[in-house]
Motif scaffolding. Structure first.
Motif, PDB file in Angstrom:
ATOM      1  N   PRO A  68       0.820  -1.209   0.000  1.00 40.70           N
ATOM      2  CA  PRO A  68       0.000   0.000   0.000  1.00 40.70           C
ATOM      3  C   PRO A  68       0.857   1.262   0.000  1.00 40.70           C
ATOM      4  N   VAL A  69       0.471   2.199  -0.870  1.00 40.68           N
ATOM      5  CA  VAL A  69       1.202   3.462  -1.001  1.00 40.68           C
ATOM      6  C   VAL A  69       0.218   4.611  -0.793  1.00 40.68           C
ATOM      7  N   PRO A  70       0.451   5.465   0.212  1.00 42.48           N
ATOM      8  CA  PRO A  70      -0.437   6.633   0.373  1.00 42.48           C
ATOM      9  C   PRO A  70      -0.176   7.647  -0.738  1.00 42.48           C
ATOM     10  N   ALA A  71      -1.240   8.185  -1.286  1.00 41.64           N
ATOM     11  CA  ALA A  71      -1.132   9.183  -2.367  1.00 41.64           C
ATOM     12  C   ALA A  71      -2.153  10.275  -2.116  1.00 41.64           C
ATOM     13  N   ALA A  72      -1.764  11.478  -2.434  1.00 38.13           N
ATOM     14  CA  ALA A  72      -2.666  12.631  -2.260  1.00 38.13           C
ATOM     15  C   ALA A  72      -2.332  13.669  -3.314  1.00 38.13           C
ATOM     16  N   ALA A  73      -3.317  14.492  -3.645  1.00 38.89           N
ATOM     17  CA  ALA A  73      -3.141  15.544  -4.649  1.00 38.89           C
ATOM     18  C   ALA A  73      -3.802  16.815  -4.157  1.00 38.89           C
ATOM     19  N   THR A  74      -3.103  17.905  -4.320  1.00 43.90           N
ATOM     20  CA  THR A  74      -3.651  19.212  -3.957  1.00 43.90           C
ATOM     21  C   THR A  74      -4.387  19.820  -5.140  1.00 43.90           C
ATOM     22  N   GLY A  75      -5.036  20.929  -4.875  1.00 40.76           N
ATOM     23  CA  GLY A  75      -5.723  21.629  -5.951  1.00 40.76           C
ATOM     24  C   GLY A  75      -4.773  22.145  -7.008  1.00 40.76           C
ATOM     25  N   ALA A  76      -3.554  22.497  -6.616  1.00 40.69           N
ATOM     26  CA  ALA A  76      -2.573  22.980  -7.590  1.00 40.69           C
ATOM     27  C   ALA A  76      -2.227  21.914  -8.604  1.00 40.69           C
ATOM     28  N   GLY A  77      -2.261  20.645  -8.181  1.00 35.78           N
ATOM     29  CA  GLY A  77      -1.976  19.556  -9.107  1.00 35.78           C
ATOM     30  C   GLY A  77      -3.175  19.154  -9.934  1.00 35.78           C
ATOM     31  N   ILE A  78      -4.357  19.160  -9.330  1.00 33.58           N
ATOM     32  CA  ILE A  78      -5.566  18.730 -10.040  1.00 33.58           C
ATOM     33  C   ILE A  78      -6.106  19.837 -10.935  1.00 33.58           C
ATOM     34  N   ALA A  79      -6.121  21.057 -10.458  1.00 34.64           N
ATOM     35  CA  ALA A  79      -6.661  22.192 -11.229  1.00 34.64           C
ATOM     36  C   ALA A  79      -5.683  23.350 -11.173  1.00 34.64           C
ATOM     37  N   PRO A  80      -4.550  23.255 -11.891  1.00 40.89           N
ATOM     38  CA  PRO A  80      -3.549  24.336 -11.830  1.00 40.89           C
ATOM     39  C   PRO A  80      -4.038  25.659 -12.413  1.00 40.89           C
ATOM     40  N   SER A  81      -5.082  25.620 -13.230  1.00 36.73           N
ATOM     41  CA  SER A  81      -5.570  26.863 -13.839  1.00 36.73           C
ATOM     42  C   SER A  81      -6.108  27.842 -12.798  1.00 36.73           C
ATOM     43  N   LEU A  82      -6.515  27.340 -11.636  1.00 33.78           N
ATOM     44  CA  LEU A  82      -7.055  28.234 -10.606  1.00 33.78           C
ATOM     45  C   LEU A  82      -5.992  29.214 -10.110  1.00 33.78           C
ATOM     46  N   THR A  83      -4.742  28.774 -10.067  1.00 35.21           N
ATOM     47  CA  THR A  83      -3.674  29.676  -9.638  1.00 35.21           C
ATOM     48  C   THR A  83      -3.502  30.824 -10.630  1.00 35.21           C
ATOM     49  N   GLY A  84      -3.555  30.497 -11.920  1.00 34.83           N
ATOM     50  CA  GLY A  84      -3.439  31.543 -12.939  1.00 34.83           C
ATOM     51  C   GLY A  84      -4.587  32.530 -12.888  1.00 34.83           C
TER      52      GLY A  84
END
Length: 227
Positions: free
Chosen positions: A45-61
């Motif tokens: 088992p490997v824990p994995a997580a994603a932030t909004g910057a990775g899933i929806a980087p357009s929001l930062t722009g």
């Protein structure tokens, strides 16, 4: 051209605050974890997580665009400000939809592993991806930016314009303070108590009988003889 209506300055301030608040909400959302899971792999088992910057980087722009729009909405007016408002509306609406769609369709296990930096590991079996409410913060930020853009488009004429204090050609001149005008005259070496139209010019000193400014009335010499 109609002048801005009363309350326009307050309305523009609300628009600027809305742009800043929406930008802060979107940027804060991208710093949070949007999806996570414990992915079963051949290595265990490997824990994995994603932030909004990775899933929806357009929001930062879009957050950066909203901050830049604060200065632009004050600096421009008319067609330029309405065009800016339209861009802000489209960007805010697109960001809200991206965040909402990411909540509806979270990334799969393989995408989570890639965003977590473990793309070389392949998931095994079905994985349940857990979500939280962080994407809704991005949705809220996008909607606030969208609303601010709508105000820029619809209420542009009621908003103050940079340089509006300068009168346009043909506009009525502002009233001059008589006390200030008197001091200005004294600084220039003129007597403010004398009507400029009756003050003799340099030529009158050589010709005492000349009438000042070619206007009606007796000249200096004639007044002297009358006395």
């Amino acid at each position: 051209m109609s002048s801005p209506r009363p309350g326009g300055g307050r309305r523009l301030a609300v628009v600027c605050l809305g742009l800043l608040a929406g930008a802060l909400a979107m940027w804060g959302s991208t710093r949070l974890t949007w999806a996570s899971a414990v992915v079963a792999t051949a290595r265990g088992p490997v824990p994995a997580a994603a932030t909004g910057a990775g899933i929806a980087p357009s929001l930062t722009g879009v957050a950066v665009l909203a901050v830049a729009a604060v200065a632009a909405s004050v600096a421009v007016s008319g067609i330029a400000r309405r065009a800016l408002g339209l861009i802000v509306v489209l960007a805010g609406g697109a960001s809200a939809w991206v965040a909402f769609d990411s909540w509806l369709s979270p990334p799969d296990a393989a995408t989570l592993l890639r965003l977590s930096g473990t793309a070389s590991t392949e998931p095994v079996g079905d994985v349940v991806v857990a979500q939280n409410a962080a994407p809704w913060l991005g949705v809220l930020g996008g909607l606030v930016v969208l609303a601010a853009g709508v105000v820029l488009v619809v209420a542009d004429r009621s908003l103050p314009r940079m340089g509006a204090r300068y009168a346009a050609p043909g506009a009525e001149k502002s009233v001059v303070d008589p006390d200030r005008a008197a001091w200005d005259a004294l600084d220039e070496g003129r007597d403010p108590t004398v009507d400029p139209g009756n003050v003799p010019g340099p030529a009158d000193l050589d010709h005492p009988d000349a009438t000042p400014d070619d206007g009606p009335g007796p000249g200096r010499g004639e007044r002297r003889r009358a006395v």
